[in-house]
Structure formats: structure tokens, C-alpha cells
Write an enzyme that holds these catalytic residues in place. Structure first.
Site, PDB file in Angstrom:
ATOM      1  N   CYS A 128       2.270  -6.359  -6.769  1.00  0.00           N
ATOM      2  CA  CYS A 128       2.886  -6.062  -8.033  1.00  0.00           C
ATOM      3  C   CYS A 128       2.206  -6.569  -9.317  1.00  0.00           C
ATOM      4  CB  CYS A 128       4.460  -5.913  -8.055  1.00  0.00           C
ATOM      5  SG  CYS A 128       5.410  -4.604  -7.058  1.00  0.00           S
ATOM      6  N   CYS A 209       6.174   2.999  -5.851  1.00  0.00           N
ATOM      7  CA  CYS A 209       5.077   3.548  -4.912  1.00  0.00           C
ATOM      8  C   CYS A 209       5.330   3.900  -3.582  1.00  0.00           C
ATOM      9  CB  CYS A 209       4.195   2.245  -4.870  1.00  0.00           C
ATOM     10  SG  CYS A 209       3.483   1.487  -6.454  1.00  0.00           S
ATOM     11  N   CYS A 212       6.113   1.340  -0.550  1.00  0.00           N
ATOM     12  CA  CYS A 212       7.187   0.600  -0.608  1.00  0.00           C
ATOM     13  C   CYS A 212       8.491   1.170  -1.156  1.00  0.00           C
ATOM     14  CB  CYS A 212       6.947  -0.408  -1.893  1.00  0.00           C
ATOM     15  SG  CYS A 212       5.518  -1.486  -1.678  1.00  0.00           S
ATOM     16  N   CYS A 235       9.985  -5.400  -9.007  1.00  0.00           N
ATOM     17  CA  CYS A 235       8.606  -5.460  -9.093  1.00  0.00           C
ATOM     18  C   CYS A 235       8.095  -6.744  -9.952  1.00  0.00           C
ATOM     19  CB  CYS A 235       7.964  -4.225  -9.346  1.00  0.00           C
ATOM     20  SG  CYS A 235       8.490  -3.557 -11.018  1.00  0.00           S
TER      21      CYS A 235
END
Ligand code: SF4
Length: 248
Positions: A128, A209, A212, A235
Site C-alpha cells: 500500500c 483492491c 485484498c 491501508c
């Protein structure tokens, strides 16, 4: 005959410096938070636009376009930042395009070069940082303030989120939807025909994303599908926000 004075070749006029928010002391932020607890999201954004535009942007994840809908009704030219990690679901990118067209957005898409081996595979703990956090840093350069759609009801880690605070960079950070419940969001979406990411209706109440993000069962913690099975819960985009000490 008179001639317009043109900038010297190669020298474009510089943008005005962002306004300094030196008068927004911690005490003033406490007062503002108390006032904003009783204000609508539109009123909070009106204050921010009056004070900071055009040195103000909002970050959007394209889960839904509620904050964009409210903000563009206040200021249609407000800058909307979307951080493209390279790992978004196709549905998220399709929502981005739909929202861009619907609102005629002043959209800034932040992108980053992709490594040969995706970082979420080779170094998931730090993925991240370049993919999201570093891009946010670039997006905020020259800004005085920014906003996100973060809400208290989304997660226990967010339950004390202030409506206005100062981040580690010294920028003013606003969460105009902080007090909104899930029902408030659903009602606003229905009343204003706001575009939503189709994954929301497929068991993804929090969308990040694809490597994840997992679907969650009805009644489960909405954030439990993010980084499932890992200690990570955020994140890093919002980590830097000074927490509840500026909330009354
Ligand atoms: S959410 Fe996952 S894939 Fe996206 S930037 Fe963070 S670690 Fe990488």
C-alpha cells in the site's frame, strides 16, 4: 492599439500559493467540530470550498458516489482524486468512468508504474505504501485541505473520526460524511439516484483492491473482507489523521 501582456515564453503564471490555515488552531477545530456535528455534509463542504477552493480536493474509492454527488452540488469544479493502484476490480474502474461522465468530473487519476512482480505478491505488508500512500502524497502537493468519504459506522477503528482535523502534513482533512449511518447512505443513494459500484450488491460492502478484498456474509463486519486473515485493517491513507482529540 493595445496588446494583451502575454507571459514570457516558457514561463507560465504560477498557481497562487495554497491558503495558510494558521488560524485553525486545535481550539478552533474543536469548535468547528461541535458546529459541524449539527450541520449537513453540504454545509461542511460549503465551508471548505469557501475557505480553500481550488486548493482542496476529495479522494474517491468508487464504492459509491455519495460524497461526489454532495460536493459537486456545492462546487462542480472540485478536484476529485482517484488512486489507481493497478489492482482495482473491473467493476470499480467501470464505476469510475460512469461517475466521471455523469458528473463531468474534474478528475485526477493517480497512477504508479507497476513492478514486474506485483507487490501484493512479493511484499504484501508494504504494497500500500507505493501504490496508495505515495500517490496520495503526490495528489496533495500544493493543496491546503482534502476530504474523504470516511464514516464512523464503517469500522470500530473509525468510530471516533472527527469531521474536521489536521493531518500530519499540516493540511486540513475533512470527513463530511463522518456522522452518516449506512441507512443515511442508502437513503441518499435512492433519493438522488447516485451511481454505486455493482460489487456493493454482491456482498462487498467495503471495496478495495481485488487481491485484498473478499465478499462478506450478511451481518458480518463490513470491513472484515479487507485484508482478511491479516493483521492489517487500514491501508494508511487515513492513518495520519490526528484522531479524536480535535472532536468535541
Ligand atoms: S490494498 Fe492490497 S493490492 Fe491494494 S495497494 Fe494495498 S496491499 Fe496492495
Amino acid at each position: 492599439m493595445t496588446y494583451a501582456v502575454l507571459p514570457e515564453r516558457g514561463k507560465l503564471p504560477a498557481l497562487a500559493d495554497p491558503p495558510v490555515a494558521a488560524d485553525l488552531t486545535d481550539e478552533v477545530l474543536v469548535e468547528l467540530n461541535a458546529r459541524f456535528e449539527r450541520a449537513s455534509a453540504g454545509q461542511v463542504i460549503e465551508w471548505a470550498v469557501e475557505r480553500f477552493h481550488p486548493h482542496l480536493c476529495l479522494t474517491a474509492s468508487m464504492t459509491d458516489a455519495v460524497l461526489i454527488d454532495v460536493a459537486t452540488k456545492v462546487e462542480p469544479s472540485i478536484e476529485v482524486v482517484f488512486i489507481d493502484t493497478g489492482y482495482h476490480f473491473p467493476e470499480t474502474l467501470a464505476t469510475l468512468e460512469l461517475v466521471r461522465r455523469r458528473y463531468g468530473l474534474n478528475l485526477r487519476i493517480m497512477t504508479v508504474a507497476q513492478p514486474t512482480v506485483p507487490l501484493w505478491k512479493s511484499d504484501p505488508v508494504h504494497c500500500c505504501t507505493p501504490a496508495k500512500v505515495a500517490q496520495l502524497e503526490r495528489a496533495l502537493a500544493g493543496k491546503a485541505a482534502w476530504m474523504s468519504g470516511l464514516r464512523r459506522q464503517e469500522a470500530s477503528t473509525r468510530r471516533d473520526a472527527p469531521i474536521v482535523t489536521r493531518d500530519k502534513r499540516g493540511l486540513i482533512k475533512l470527513n463530511p460524511l463522518a456522522t452518516w449511518t449506512d441507512l443515511d447512505v442508502e437513503g441518499y443513494i435512492a433519493d438522488h439516484d447516485v451511481p454505486v459500484n455493482p460489487l456493493l450488491r454482491q456482498g462487498y460492502p467495503s471495496i478495495g483492491c481485488w487481491p485484498c478484498t473478499k465478499a462478506v456474509a450478511p451481518g458480518e463486519d463490513p470491513r472484515s473482507g479487507r485484508w482478511a486473515g491479516r493483521a492489517k485493517t487500514e491501508c494508511g491513507l487515513h492513518d495520519e489523521v490526528i484522531p479524536a482529540d480535535t472532536r468535541s
